[in-house]
Design a protein around this motif. Structure first.
Motif, PDB file in Angstrom:
ATOM      1  N   ALA A   1     102.440  13.722 -62.389  1.00 51.68           N
ATOM      2  CA  ALA A   1     102.818  13.826 -60.983  1.00 51.68           C
ATOM      3  C   ALA A   1     102.658  15.264 -60.500  1.00 51.68           C
ATOM      4  N   HIS A   2     103.059  16.231 -61.327  1.00 55.79           N
ATOM      5  CA  HIS A   2     102.905  17.639 -60.950  1.00 55.79           C
ATOM      6  C   HIS A   2     101.438  18.033 -60.853  1.00 55.79           C
ATOM      7  N   GLU A   3     100.604  17.473 -61.719  1.00 60.89           N
ATOM      8  CA  GLU A   3      99.159  17.747 -61.643  1.00 60.89           C
ATOM      9  C   GLU A   3      98.594  17.243 -60.310  1.00 60.89           C
ATOM     10  N   TYR A   4      98.986  16.029 -59.926  1.00 62.16           N
ATOM     11  CA  TYR A   4      98.511  15.478 -58.656  1.00 62.16           C
ATOM     12  C   TYR A   4      98.982  16.332 -57.481  1.00 62.16           C
ATOM     13  N   LEU A   5     100.237  16.752 -57.526  1.00 61.63           N
ATOM     14  CA  LEU A   5     100.773  17.589 -56.450  1.00 61.63           C
ATOM     15  C   LEU A   5     100.069  18.944 -56.393  1.00 61.63           C
ATOM     16  N   ASP A   6      99.725  19.506 -57.554  1.00 60.93           N
ATOM     17  CA  ASP A   6      98.999  20.778 -57.577  1.00 60.93           C
ATOM     18  C   ASP A   6      97.622  20.634 -56.931  1.00 60.93           C
ATOM     19  N   ILE A   7      96.932  19.532 -57.232  1.00 64.24           N
ATOM     20  CA  ILE A   7      95.618  19.280 -56.640  1.00 64.24           C
ATOM     21  C   ILE A   7      95.752  19.109 -55.134  1.00 64.24           C
ATOM     22  N   LEU A   8      96.740  18.340 -54.712  1.00 63.86           N
ATOM     23  CA  LEU A   8      96.958  18.114 -53.288  1.00 63.86           C
ATOM     24  C   LEU A   8      97.328  19.411 -52.580  1.00 63.86           C
ATOM     25  N   LYS A   9      98.137  20.254 -53.206  1.00 63.98           N
ATOM     26  CA  LYS A   9      98.519  21.553 -52.630  1.00 63.98           C
ATOM     27  C   LYS A   9      97.281  22.431 -52.449  1.00 63.98           C
ATOM     28  N   GLU A  10      96.379  22.411 -53.421  1.00 58.89           N
ATOM     29  CA  GLU A  10      95.134  23.182 -53.318  1.00 58.89           C
ATOM     30  C   GLU A  10      94.299  22.709 -52.122  1.00 58.89           C
ATOM     31  N   LEU A  11      94.226  21.393 -51.916  1.00 63.42           N
ATOM     32  CA  LEU A  11      93.494  20.849 -50.772  1.00 63.42           C
ATOM     33  C   LEU A  11      94.142  21.242 -49.457  1.00 63.42           C
ATOM     34  N   VAL A  12      95.475  21.201 -49.407  1.00 60.54           N
ATOM     35  CA  VAL A  12      96.202  21.606 -48.199  1.00 60.54           C
ATOM     36  C   VAL A  12      95.915  23.066 -47.879  1.00 60.54           C
TER      37      VAL A  12
END
Length: 82
Positions: free
Chosen positions: A24-35
């Protein structure tokens, strides 16, 4: 708010029950990078007595005011108030 920011906030608030906490943290990190990439950033600028030069806040590439994104790193540029 753009769609990346909206998705990031919703994902941050909910529990991703089908994944482990680490995934879940990996997915959030990827999404944060996109944001971060999608959110326009103010250019850095250098003021000389006869001209002003603008530079990308991420890679320092010299920018033209007609560009909406850096041609090198694709960072979106926010020209408001410039």
């Amino acid at each position: 708010m753009n769609k990346y920011q909206d998705a990031f906030e919703k994902a941050s608030l909910c529990c991703l029950c089908t994944d482990t906490a680490e995934e879940a943290h990996e997915y959030l990190d990827i999404l944060k990078e996109l944001v971060d990439k999608a959110a326009p950033k103010k250019p850095h600028h250098f003021v000389h007595e006869r001209y002003t030069r603008y530079y990308c806040p991420k890679c320092s590439k010299r920018l033209k005011k007609s560009w909406s994104a850096c041609p090198i790193c694709t960072t979106m540029i926010d020209w408001s108030d410039e």
